[in-house]
Design a protein around this motif. Sequence first.
Motif, mmCIF file in Angstrom:
data_model
loop_
_atom_site.group_PDB
_atom_site.id
_atom_site.type_symbol
_atom_site.label_atom_id
_atom_site.label_comp_id
_atom_site.label_asym_id
_atom_site.label_seq_id
_atom_site.Cartn_x
_atom_site.Cartn_y
_atom_site.Cartn_z
ATOM 1 N N ASP A 113 39.548 51.689 35.511
ATOM 2 C CA ASP A 113 41.012 51.733 35.408
ATOM 3 C C ASP A 113 41.660 51.050 36.609
ATOM 4 O OD1 ASP A 113 40.789 53.073 33.038
ATOM 5 O OD2 ASP A 113 41.189 55.069 33.888
ATOM 6 N N LYS A 114 41.116 51.314 37.795
ATOM 7 C CA LYS A 114 41.667 50.670 38.994
ATOM 8 C C LYS A 114 41.436 49.154 38.935
ATOM 9 C CE LYS A 114 41.139 54.518 42.298
ATOM 10 N NZ LYS A 114 40.502 54.889 43.584
ATOM 11 N N LEU A 115 40.295 48.747 38.398
ATOM 12 C CA LEU A 115 40.029 47.299 38.286
ATOM 13 C C LEU A 115 41.017 46.642 37.324
ATOM 14 C CD1 LEU A 115 36.115 47.240 38.322
ATOM 15 C CD2 LEU A 115 37.672 46.474 40.133
ATOM 16 N N ALA A 116 41.434 47.393 36.303
ATOM 17 C CA ALA A 116 42.431 46.844 35.370
ATOM 18 C C ALA A 116 43.749 46.584 36.107
ATOM 19 C CB ALA A 116 42.647 47.808 34.201
ATOM 20 N N GLY A 141 46.347 40.032 39.726
ATOM 21 C CA GLY A 141 45.861 38.660 39.891
ATOM 22 C C GLY A 141 44.396 38.516 40.220
ATOM 23 N N ALA A 142 43.637 39.615 40.263
ATOM 24 C CA ALA A 142 42.206 39.495 40.573
ATOM 25 C C ALA A 142 41.497 38.707 39.468
ATOM 26 C CB ALA A 142 41.575 40.873 40.716
ATOM 27 N N ASP A 143 40.568 37.837 39.880
ATOM 28 C CA ASP A 143 39.854 36.978 38.928
ATOM 29 C C ASP A 143 38.501 37.559 38.554
ATOM 30 O OD1 ASP A 143 41.651 34.412 39.096
ATOM 31 O OD2 ASP A 143 41.323 35.057 41.164
ATOM 32 N N ILE A 144 37.828 38.184 39.540
ATOM 33 C CA ILE A 144 36.484 38.724 39.323
ATOM 34 C C ILE A 144 36.538 40.203 39.701
ATOM 35 C CG2 ILE A 144 34.067 38.594 40.038
ATOM 36 C CD1 ILE A 144 34.704 35.657 40.965
ATOM 37 N N THR A 145 36.204 41.085 38.774
ATOM 38 C CA THR A 145 36.279 42.525 39.059
ATOM 39 C C THR A 145 34.938 43.169 38.705
ATOM 40 O OG1 THR A 145 37.236 42.920 36.869
ATOM 41 C CG2 THR A 145 38.783 42.663 38.687
ATOM 42 N N VAL A 146 34.410 43.947 39.636
ATOM 43 C CA VAL A 146 33.095 44.562 39.422
ATOM 44 C C VAL A 146 33.145 46.031 39.830
ATOM 45 C CG1 VAL A 146 30.635 44.492 40.001
ATOM 46 C CG2 VAL A 146 31.943 42.358 39.904
#
Length: 343
Positions: free
Chosen positions: A201-204, A210-215
């Motif tokens: 949820d936080k990565l969303a 504007g984050a491009d890569i989320t892990v």
Amino acid sequence: MSVAQPFECFEVGEQTGLSALRKVTRPAPAIPPGEVLVRVRAAALNHRDLTIAKGGYGPKKPENRIPGGDGAGEVVALGEGVSGIEVGTRVTAPHFVSWIDGEFQPGVFMADLGSSRDGWFSEYILLPANALVTLPESMSFEAAAAWGAAGITAWTVLQTLGQIKPGDTILTLGTGGVSILALQIATMAGARVAITSSSDDKLAVARELGADITVNYRSNPDWAGAIRAATGGRGVDIVVETVGLATLTQSLSCCAPNARVGLLGALGGRPEQGADLGGLILGNLVLKGITSGNRRMLEELLRAADANQVEPKIDRRFSFAETLAAYEYLAGAGHVGKVVIAG
Ligand SMILES: NC(=O)c1ccc[n+]([C@@H]2O[C@H](COP(=O)([O-])OP(=O)(O)OC[C@H]3O[C@@H](n4cnc5c(N)ncnc54)[C@H](OP(=O)(O)O)[C@@H]3O)[C@@H](O)[C@H]2O)c1
């Protein structure tokens, strides 16, 4: 000159945990020469405030220390010898109030708001006039407070150390204040952003910013491998290492050649085994310890945010009376970005 009325503030107390924080009323302060009195309009919390409340940030502070490294407000009175600033000016300041420009010197810790000098979790604060930064006209008190120490630190890593440029890829760890402001500063600079979190949820939210890569580092223990793969095998150019020695080996493993790594946090504690620094040589990397930043950096950051009309990500606002609840909320680590006290 002095403010006419007694005022309310918080104090760190015995520093045995958040329950030791206390609200008190103090008499109106006398204003020392060269300083100004500021009516606080907004303040922001940092992880450091939790550490100080638990007595873990260097030697214990005097129990009557007012916490809070970040805030913004209006100048209400001038001490003797202060010129070039008017009553009513909207201002903020770096938490190291004696670090105006130039290189870091250990002496800056002697005048550190919320640590070695009274901070912003108060109705009023005394500040040296030469530490003041005037807020851009369209910037709110809340935004200026939120950028504060976390923003200066991210700015130091990305701009001063990292020499960020369009097309770079940066890596920042977790979705707390420093990390999310780093994401926003990097986006302003035209860079790509890789970010990790314990929560999808936080990565969303990070992607919305504007984050491009989320892990997700919980569900994917080889998060560094995932980030390297997502950069086509090249790796990242700058790392904002908020977690510290516990993740440094992995951070180094997903660096591009000649990457710059700013080691600034300790969220992961001190691991039993030291970090493997071998990659520094093979990749010609730069690793630097980061100790916040100075007034010039704060000025540059606020100017850039204003010019690009970027609002710092504020997760939640609390009133001054709810300051202890704000501490609890930050300690719960459910936030994305900054926790602010206003009104
Ligand atoms: N050197 C300096 O000048 C300087 C300046 C400012 C801050 N700092 C340090 O930088 C760190 C971050 O400060 P902050 O104010 O941004 O903190 P914060 O807002 O409290 O951020 C906490 C977040 O970090 C993430 N996190 C926690 N443990 C983690 C772990 N083991 N691995 C990966 N992510 C983890 C979590 O996000 P997720 O749930 O998304 O994983 C957590 O919500 C602190 O250690 C602070 O003391 C240093």
